[in-house]
Motif scaffolding. Structure first.
Motif, PDB file in Angstrom:
ATOM      1  N   SER A  33     -10.819  63.633  24.164  1.00  0.00           N
ATOM      2  CA  SER A  33     -11.087  64.877  24.956  1.00  0.00           C
ATOM      3  C   SER A  33     -11.506  64.223  26.486  1.00  0.00           C
ATOM      4  O   SER A  33     -12.454  63.018  26.313  1.00  0.00           O
ATOM      5  CB  SER A  33     -11.983  65.804  24.522  1.00  0.00           C
ATOM      6  N   VAL A  34     -11.158  65.005  27.217  1.00  0.00           N
ATOM      7  CA  VAL A  34     -11.572  64.656  28.709  1.00  0.00           C
ATOM      8  C   VAL A  34     -13.209  65.114  28.535  1.00  0.00           C
ATOM      9  O   VAL A  34     -13.415  66.259  28.155  1.00  0.00           O
ATOM     10  CB  VAL A  34     -11.048  65.193  29.658  1.00  0.00           C
ATOM     11  N   GLN A  35     -14.233  64.376  29.052  1.00  0.00           N
ATOM     12  CA  GLN A  35     -15.580  64.705  28.902  1.00  0.00           C
ATOM     13  C   GLN A  35     -16.137  64.903  30.234  1.00  0.00           C
ATOM     14  O   GLN A  35     -16.001  64.244  31.111  1.00  0.00           O
ATOM     15  CB  GLN A  35     -16.408  63.559  28.345  1.00  0.00           C
ATOM     16  N   ALA A  36     -16.673  66.133  30.496  1.00  0.00           N
ATOM     17  CA  ALA A  36     -16.880  66.671  32.063  1.00  0.00           C
ATOM     18  C   ALA A  36     -18.111  65.843  32.277  1.00  0.00           C
ATOM     19  O   ALA A  36     -18.055  65.823  33.588  1.00  0.00           O
ATOM     20  CB  ALA A  36     -16.924  68.064  32.069  1.00  0.00           C
ATOM     21  N   ASP A  37     -18.861  65.781  31.447  1.00  0.00           N
ATOM     22  CA  ASP A  37     -20.426  65.060  31.924  1.00  0.00           C
ATOM     23  C   ASP A  37     -21.009  66.013  32.898  1.00  0.00           C
ATOM     24  O   ASP A  37     -20.423  67.031  33.250  1.00  0.00           O
ATOM     25  CB  ASP A  37     -20.170  63.776  32.554  1.00  0.00           C
ATOM     26  N   THR A  38     -22.229  65.717  33.444  1.00  0.00           N
ATOM     27  CA  THR A  38     -22.912  66.348  34.415  1.00  0.00           C
ATOM     28  C   THR A  38     -22.078  66.231  35.753  1.00  0.00           C
ATOM     29  O   THR A  38     -21.521  65.150  36.102  1.00  0.00           O
ATOM     30  CB  THR A  38     -24.204  65.682  34.551  1.00  0.00           C
ATOM     31  N   GLY A  39     -21.806  67.345  36.453  1.00  0.00           N
ATOM     32  CA  GLY A  39     -21.216  67.278  37.516  1.00  0.00           C
ATOM     33  C   GLY A  39     -19.667  67.625  37.432  1.00  0.00           C
ATOM     34  O   GLY A  39     -18.854  68.031  38.309  1.00  0.00           O
ATOM     35  N   GLY A  40     -19.146  67.482  36.220  1.00  0.00           N
ATOM     36  CA  GLY A  40     -17.797  68.079  36.027  1.00  0.00           C
ATOM     37  C   GLY A  40     -16.656  66.979  36.366  1.00  0.00           C
ATOM     38  O   GLY A  40     -17.055  65.978  36.867  1.00  0.00           O
ATOM     39  N   ILE A  41     -15.657  67.352  36.443  1.00  0.00           N
ATOM     40  CA  ILE A  41     -14.450  66.575  37.062  1.00  0.00           C
ATOM     41  C   ILE A  41     -13.879  67.311  38.248  1.00  0.00           C
ATOM     42  O   ILE A  41     -13.362  68.452  37.960  1.00  0.00           O
ATOM     43  CB  ILE A  41     -13.327  66.493  35.748  1.00  0.00           C
ATOM     44  N   TRP A  42     -13.635  66.355  39.227  1.00  0.00           N
ATOM     45  CA  TRP A  42     -13.187  67.008  40.683  1.00  0.00           C
ATOM     46  C   TRP A  42     -11.633  66.664  40.790  1.00  0.00           C
ATOM     47  O   TRP A  42     -11.329  65.442  40.555  1.00  0.00           O
ATOM     48  CB  TRP A  42     -14.008  66.652  41.453  1.00  0.00           C
ATOM     49  N   LEU A  43     -11.047  67.461  41.302  1.00  0.00           N
ATOM     50  CA  LEU A  43      -9.623  67.150  41.834  1.00  0.00           C
ATOM     51  C   LEU A  43      -9.755  67.576  43.303  1.00  0.00           C
ATOM     52  O   LEU A  43      -9.971  68.896  43.782  1.00  0.00           O
ATOM     53  CB  LEU A  43      -8.415  67.999  40.979  1.00  0.00           C
ATOM     54  N   THR A  44      -9.330  66.677  44.203  1.00  0.00           N
ATOM     55  CA  THR A  44      -9.538  67.000  45.669  1.00  0.00           C
ATOM     56  C   THR A  44      -8.398  66.641  46.123  1.00  0.00           C
ATOM     57  O   THR A  44      -7.577  65.574  45.961  1.00  0.00           O
ATOM     58  CB  THR A  44     -10.740  66.022  45.989  1.00  0.00           C
ATOM     59  N   VAL A  45      -8.105  67.364  47.496  1.00  0.00           N
ATOM     60  CA  VAL A  45      -7.146  67.126  48.361  1.00  0.00           C
ATOM     61  C   VAL A  45      -7.617  66.920  49.651  1.00  0.00           C
ATOM     62  O   VAL A  45      -8.359  67.364  50.266  1.00  0.00           O
ATOM     63  CB  VAL A  45      -5.931  68.206  48.420  1.00  0.00           C
ATOM     64  N   ILE A  46      -7.270  65.696  50.235  1.00  0.00           N
ATOM     65  CA  ILE A  46      -7.820  65.168  51.638  1.00  0.00           C
ATOM     66  C   ILE A  46      -6.967  65.024  52.762  1.00  0.00           C
ATOM     67  O   ILE A  46      -5.859  64.285  52.248  1.00  0.00           O
ATOM     68  CB  ILE A  46      -8.773  63.809  51.609  1.00  0.00           C
ATOM     69  N   ASP A  47      -6.989  65.694  53.942  1.00  0.00           N
ATOM     70  CA  ASP A  47      -5.882  65.327  54.694  1.00  0.00           C
ATOM     71  C   ASP A  47      -6.468  64.368  55.439  1.00  0.00           C
ATOM     72  O   ASP A  47      -7.498  63.994  56.109  1.00  0.00           O
ATOM     73  CB  ASP A  47      -6.087  66.892  55.875  1.00  0.00           C
ATOM     74  N   MET A  48      -5.421  63.258  55.650  1.00  0.00           N
ATOM     75  CA  MET A  48      -6.038  62.032  56.074  1.00  0.00           C
ATOM     76  C   MET A  48      -5.054  61.806  57.689  1.00  0.00           C
ATOM     77  O   MET A  48      -5.371  60.938  58.422  1.00  0.00           O
ATOM     78  CB  MET A  48      -5.096  60.776  55.304  1.00  0.00           C
ATOM     79  N   GLY A  49      -4.763  62.908  57.995  1.00  0.00           N
ATOM     80  CA  GLY A  49      -4.204  62.887  59.493  1.00  0.00           C
ATOM     81  C   GLY A  49      -2.703  62.636  59.930  1.00  0.00           C
ATOM     82  O   GLY A  49      -1.971  62.815  58.722  1.00  0.00           O
ATOM     83  N   TRP A  50      -2.117  62.273  60.900  1.00  0.00           N
ATOM     84  CA  TRP A  50      -0.839  62.488  61.108  1.00  0.00           C
ATOM     85  C   TRP A  50      -0.153  61.008  60.445  1.00  0.00           C
ATOM     86  O   TRP A  50      -0.888  60.008  60.461  1.00  0.00           O
ATOM     87  CB  TRP A  50      -0.586  62.425  62.541  1.00  0.00           C
ATOM     88  N   ALA A  51       0.807  61.320  59.749  1.00  0.00           N
ATOM     89  CA  ALA A  51       1.502  60.048  58.931  1.00  0.00           C
ATOM     90  C   ALA A  51       2.067  59.052  60.169  1.00  0.00           C
ATOM     91  O   ALA A  51       2.720  59.718  61.039  1.00  0.00           O
ATOM     92  CB  ALA A  51       2.520  60.452  57.919  1.00  0.00           C
ATOM     93  N   VAL A  52       2.036  57.807  59.662  1.00  0.00           N
ATOM     94  CA  VAL A  52       2.867  56.646  60.471  1.00  0.00           C
ATOM     95  C   VAL A  52       4.148  56.282  59.695  1.00  0.00           C
ATOM     96  O   VAL A  52       4.239  56.823  58.572  1.00  0.00           O
ATOM     97  CB  VAL A  52       1.964  55.507  60.693  1.00  0.00           C
ATOM     98  N   ALA A  53       5.017  55.795  60.428  1.00  0.00           N
ATOM     99  CA  ALA A  53       6.206  55.447  59.521  1.00  0.00           C
ATOM    100  C   ALA A  53       5.742  54.406  58.699  1.00  0.00           C
ATOM    101  O   ALA A  53       5.043  53.585  58.710  1.00  0.00           O
ATOM    102  CB  ALA A  53       7.423  54.752  60.652  1.00  0.00           C
ATOM    103  N   ASP A  54       6.546  54.305  57.620  1.00  0.00           N
ATOM    104  CA  ASP A  54       6.626  53.461  56.443  1.00  0.00           C
ATOM    105  C   ASP A  54       7.323  51.961  57.025  1.00  0.00           C
ATOM    106  O   ASP A  54       8.492  52.006  57.310  1.00  0.00           O
ATOM    107  CB  ASP A  54       7.288  53.857  55.413  1.00  0.00           C
ATOM    108  N   THR A  55       6.480  51.033  57.425  1.00  0.00           N
ATOM    109  CA  THR A  55       6.865  49.794  57.715  1.00  0.00           C
ATOM    110  C   THR A  55       6.587  48.858  57.016  1.00  0.00           C
ATOM    111  O   THR A  55       6.905  47.596  57.328  1.00  0.00           O
ATOM    112  CB  THR A  55       6.118  49.476  59.135  1.00  0.00           C
ATOM    113  N   GLY A  56       6.243  49.086  55.452  1.00  0.00           N
ATOM    114  CA  GLY A  56       6.228  47.854  54.645  1.00  0.00           C
ATOM    115  C   GLY A  56       7.403  47.243  54.411  1.00  0.00           C
ATOM    116  O   GLY A  56       8.613  47.900  54.376  1.00  0.00           O
TER     117      GLY A  56
END
Length: 160
Positions: A134-157
């Motif tokens: 089982s997933v064990q929540a522990d103290t503080g629980g399990i967080w799922l988070t979405v973070i806006d990183m700003g404007w995307a740049v072109a993929d130049t890889g």
């Protein structure tokens, strides 16, 4: 709030988050925590993440027991399900022990090509083995988070 932020410029930081404070057993692919109604903007880049995931393991465990945690996404406005697109994954093997363990964090990227309403689902799967897990929540629980990183740049890889 600055005019630039109101106009969508610059990183916004955390735009959605959810917490689950209870354990949940899993065998086949099982939803654990979902974020619905997340507004994503065309041209921006987002990180979706869940921190290290504690696993409670008991019962008969073999060296081949293997567990997988995924972030799945839906960009149509519907709720993400276990069959939705995988955008991030973390895996761990039990090494034949019933000791509780911790899976690495799960990270996924979202780079929408139009403005969308997204839903993200954290799932857990026992890929191989027969242990009770089982997933064990522990103290503080399990967080799922979405973070806006700003404007995307072109993929130049470059593939090498």
């Amino acid at each position: 709030m600055s005019a630039d932020r109101l106009n969508g410029f610059g990183p916004w930081g955390v735009i959605a988050q959810g917490n689950r404070g209870s354990n949940k057993a899993f065998t086949t692919v099982t939803g654990y925590l979902r974020l619905d109604g997340v507004s994503l903007v065309n041209g921006k880049s987002y990180v979706v993440l869940a921190q290290n995931i504690r696993i409670d393991i008991s019962g008969t465990v073999a060296a081949t027991d293997h567990y997988k945690f995924e972030i799945r996404a839906d960009y149509t406005g519907a709720a993400a399900g276990t069959g939705s697109t995988e955008i991030g994954r973390s895996e761990i093997s039990s090494a034949g022990t019933t000791l509780d363990d911790t899976a690495p964090p799960v990270f996924g990227w979202a780079n929408p090509s139009s403005d969308v309403t997204a839903s993200f689902l954290l799932t857990a799967t026992r890929v191989a083995g027969a242990a009770t897990v089982s997933v064990q929540a522990d103290t503080g629980g399990i967080w799922l988070t979405v973070i806006d990183m700003g404007w995307a740049v072109a993929d130049t890889g470059v593939d090498v």
